[in-house]
Structure formats: structure tokens, C-alpha cells
Scaffold this motif. Structure first.
Motif, PDB file in Angstrom:
ATOM      1  N   VAL A 180       8.511   0.469  -8.219  1.00 48.15           N
ATOM      2  CA  VAL A 180       9.319   0.877  -6.969  1.00 48.15           C
ATOM      3  C   VAL A 180       8.851   2.145  -6.299  1.00 48.15           C
ATOM      4  CG1 VAL A 180      11.613   0.669  -5.922  1.00 48.15           C
ATOM      5  CG2 VAL A 180      10.890  -1.152  -7.655  1.00 48.15           C
ATOM      6  N   LEU A 181       8.995   3.109  -7.205  1.00 49.22           N
ATOM      7  CA  LEU A 181       8.543   4.323  -6.730  1.00 49.22           C
ATOM      8  C   LEU A 181       7.029   4.475  -6.276  1.00 49.22           C
ATOM      9  CD1 LEU A 181       9.374   7.464  -6.664  1.00 49.22           C
ATOM     10  CD2 LEU A 181       8.377   7.875  -8.669  1.00 49.22           C
TER      11      LEU A 181
ATOM     12  N   VAL B 192       4.610  -6.321  -9.244  1.00 53.46           N
ATOM     13  CA  VAL B 192       5.325  -5.948  -7.908  1.00 53.46           C
ATOM     14  C   VAL B 192       4.340  -5.277  -7.153  1.00 53.46           C
ATOM     15  CG1 VAL B 192       6.650  -3.824  -7.234  1.00 53.46           C
ATOM     16  CG2 VAL B 192       7.425  -5.161  -9.228  1.00 53.46           C
ATOM     17  N   PHE B 193       3.175  -4.988  -7.425  1.00 53.59           N
ATOM     18  CA  PHE B 193       1.973  -4.774  -6.430  1.00 53.59           C
ATOM     19  C   PHE B 193       1.751  -5.769  -5.564  1.00 53.59           C
ATOM     20  CE2 PHE B 193       0.990  -0.714  -9.293  1.00 53.59           C
ATOM     21  CZ  PHE B 193       1.827   0.184  -8.867  1.00 53.59           C
ATOM     22  N   LEU B 194       1.496  -6.770  -6.383  1.00 51.20           N
ATOM     23  CA  LEU B 194       1.158  -8.171  -5.875  1.00 51.20           C
ATOM     24  C   LEU B 194       2.233  -8.534  -4.624  1.00 51.20           C
ATOM     25  CD1 LEU B 194      -0.919 -10.480  -5.773  1.00 51.20           C
ATOM     26  CD2 LEU B 194       0.440 -11.697  -7.737  1.00 51.20           C
ATOM     27  N   ALA B 195       3.257  -8.553  -5.118  1.00 50.91           N
ATOM     28  CA  ALA B 195       4.257  -9.024  -4.124  1.00 50.91           C
ATOM     29  C   ALA B 195       4.248  -8.005  -3.184  1.00 50.91           C
ATOM     30  CB  ALA B 195       5.827  -8.990  -4.975  1.00 50.91           C
TER      31      ALA B 195
ATOM     32  N   VAL C 173       4.374   3.262   0.869  1.00 54.10           N
ATOM     33  CA  VAL C 173       5.062   2.988   2.259  1.00 54.10           C
ATOM     34  C   VAL C 173       5.130   4.078   3.038  1.00 54.10           C
ATOM     35  CG1 VAL C 173       7.240   2.456   3.457  1.00 54.10           C
ATOM     36  CG2 VAL C 173       6.192   0.850   1.588  1.00 54.10           C
ATOM     37  N   PHE C 174       5.747   5.346   2.755  1.00 54.96           N
ATOM     38  CA  PHE C 174       5.896   6.453   3.285  1.00 54.96           C
ATOM     39  C   PHE C 174       4.662   7.333   3.611  1.00 54.96           C
ATOM     40  CE2 PHE C 174      10.187   5.905   1.996  1.00 54.96           C
ATOM     41  CZ  PHE C 174      10.877   5.362   3.214  1.00 54.96           C
ATOM     42  N   GLY C 175       3.617   6.996   3.237  1.00 56.51           N
ATOM     43  CA  GLY C 175       2.415   7.602   3.023  1.00 56.51           C
ATOM     44  C   GLY C 175       2.258   8.776   2.403  1.00 56.51           C
ATOM     45  N   LEU C 176       3.126   9.270   1.267  1.00 57.48           N
ATOM     46  CA  LEU C 176       2.824  10.267   0.648  1.00 57.48           C
ATOM     47  C   LEU C 176       1.910  10.300  -0.619  1.00 57.48           C
ATOM     48  CD1 LEU C 176       6.966  11.054   0.308  1.00 57.48           C
ATOM     49  CD2 LEU C 176       5.154  12.176   2.054  1.00 57.48           C
ATOM     50  N   ALA C 177       1.732   9.252  -0.973  1.00 55.13           N
ATOM     51  CA  ALA C 177       0.726   9.026  -2.447  1.00 55.13           C
ATOM     52  C   ALA C 177       0.346   7.547  -2.468  1.00 55.13           C
ATOM     53  CB  ALA C 177       1.354   9.620  -3.523  1.00 55.13           C
ATOM     54  N   PHE C 178      -0.648   7.319  -3.185  1.00 57.47           N
ATOM     55  CA  PHE C 178      -0.908   6.079  -3.824  1.00 57.47           C
ATOM     56  C   PHE C 178      -1.463   5.353  -2.742  1.00 57.47           C
ATOM     57  CE2 PHE C 178       1.907   7.665  -7.051  1.00 57.47           C
ATOM     58  CZ  PHE C 178       1.089   7.776  -7.965  1.00 57.47           C
TER      59      PHE C 178
ATOM     60  N   ALA D 100      -0.544   4.126 -15.146  1.00 59.06           N
ATOM     61  CA  ALA D 100       0.244   4.980 -16.122  1.00 59.06           C
ATOM     62  C   ALA D 100       1.547   5.274 -15.628  1.00 59.06           C
ATOM     63  CB  ALA D 100      -0.216   6.331 -16.351  1.00 59.06           C
ATOM     64  N   VAL D 101       2.033   5.550 -14.434  1.00 62.15           N
ATOM     65  CA  VAL D 101       3.257   5.739 -13.910  1.00 62.15           C
ATOM     66  C   VAL D 101       4.299   4.328 -14.250  1.00 62.15           C
ATOM     67  CG1 VAL D 101       4.642   5.961 -11.736  1.00 62.15           C
ATOM     68  CG2 VAL D 101       2.828   7.290 -12.158  1.00 62.15           C
ATOM     69  N   VAL D 102       3.592   3.382 -13.910  1.00 66.07           N
ATOM     70  CA  VAL D 102       4.177   1.890 -14.158  1.00 66.07           C
ATOM     71  C   VAL D 102       4.442   1.640 -15.533  1.00 66.07           C
ATOM     72  CG1 VAL D 102       4.008  -0.530 -13.348  1.00 66.07           C
ATOM     73  CG2 VAL D 102       3.603   1.037 -11.790  1.00 66.07           C
ATOM     74  N   ALA D 103       3.324   1.670 -16.314  1.00 66.35           N
ATOM     75  CA  ALA D 103       3.561   1.577 -17.685  1.00 66.35           C
ATOM     76  C   ALA D 103       4.817   2.342 -18.324  1.00 66.35           C
ATOM     77  CB  ALA D 103       2.343   1.753 -18.749  1.00 66.35           C
ATOM     78  N   ILE D 104       4.901   3.706 -17.890  1.00 69.15           N
ATOM     79  CA  ILE D 104       5.920   4.525 -18.538  1.00 69.15           C
ATOM     80  C   ILE D 104       7.126   4.261 -17.893  1.00 69.15           C
ATOM     81  CG2 ILE D 104       6.607   6.901 -18.800  1.00 69.15           C
ATOM     82  CD1 ILE D 104       3.647   7.690 -19.074  1.00 69.15           C
TER      83      ILE D 104
END
Length: 91
Positions: free
Chosen positions: A70-71, A40-43, A77-82, A59-63
Motif C-alpha cells: 500500500v505504501l 496488490v500491484f495488479l489490482a 499515486v503521489f508521484g514521489l517514487a516508484f 524488497a519493500v513488499v516482501a519485508i
């Protein structure tokens, strides 16, 4: 002739093998979720959305699986994190 020590070593090896199989059975869904999340990150990167990939995002994606990925992308995208410019290096 089989000695008691050989039987004990065989029993311990069997217990360790069964324990390892149980651990692998528990970890397998997490690995599958992490791989799907990386896809998903690659896409997302194909669409120009940058996501910082580190231990926390994995960790978020694995769980969380696909909804977790998507989260993470939406938060990026919204510049809140990551976002790549918001995440400090772990060094």
C-alpha cells in the motif's frame, strides 16, 4: 556392512537437509508477502495506477507485506517514487 565413510556421508546429508528446511521455513513468509504485493500491484493497475515493479519494490513488499505494498502504491499515486517514468533502468 556399513562403513564409517557411509555413516559420515549420511550424517552430512541429514545436516544439509535440516539446514535447507530451516532456510525454506525462513524464506517462505517473504515469498508469500511478495506474491500478495504483486496482487496488490495488479489490482492497482486495474484502477489505472502504474507502479514500477523492480527489485526494490519487491524488497519493500516482501519485508513490509500488505502495508508495504500500500505504501508503494501511495508513493506512486503521489508521484514521489516508484512511478514508471521516474525509475531508471538497471542496465
Amino acid at each position: 556392512m556399513v562403513t564409517g565413510l557411509e555413516l559420515a556421508v549420511l550424517a552430512v546429508a541429514l545436516v544439509l537437509l535440516l539446514g535447507a528446511a530451516r532456510i525454506l521455513r525462513a524464506v517462505r513468509p517473504l515469498v508469500v508477502n511478495a506474491v500478495v504485493g504483486l496482487l496488490v500491484f495488479l489490482a492497482a493497475s486495474w484502477f489505472g495506477i502504474g507502479v514500477e515493479v523492480n527489485w526494490l519494490t519487491l524488497a519493500v513488499v516482501a519485508i513490509g507485506g500488505l502495508p508495504g505494498a500500500v505504501l508503494v502504491v501511495l508513493l506512486s499515486v503521489f508521484g514521489l517514487a516508484f512511478t514508471p517514468d521516474l525509475v531508471a533502468p538497471l542496465v
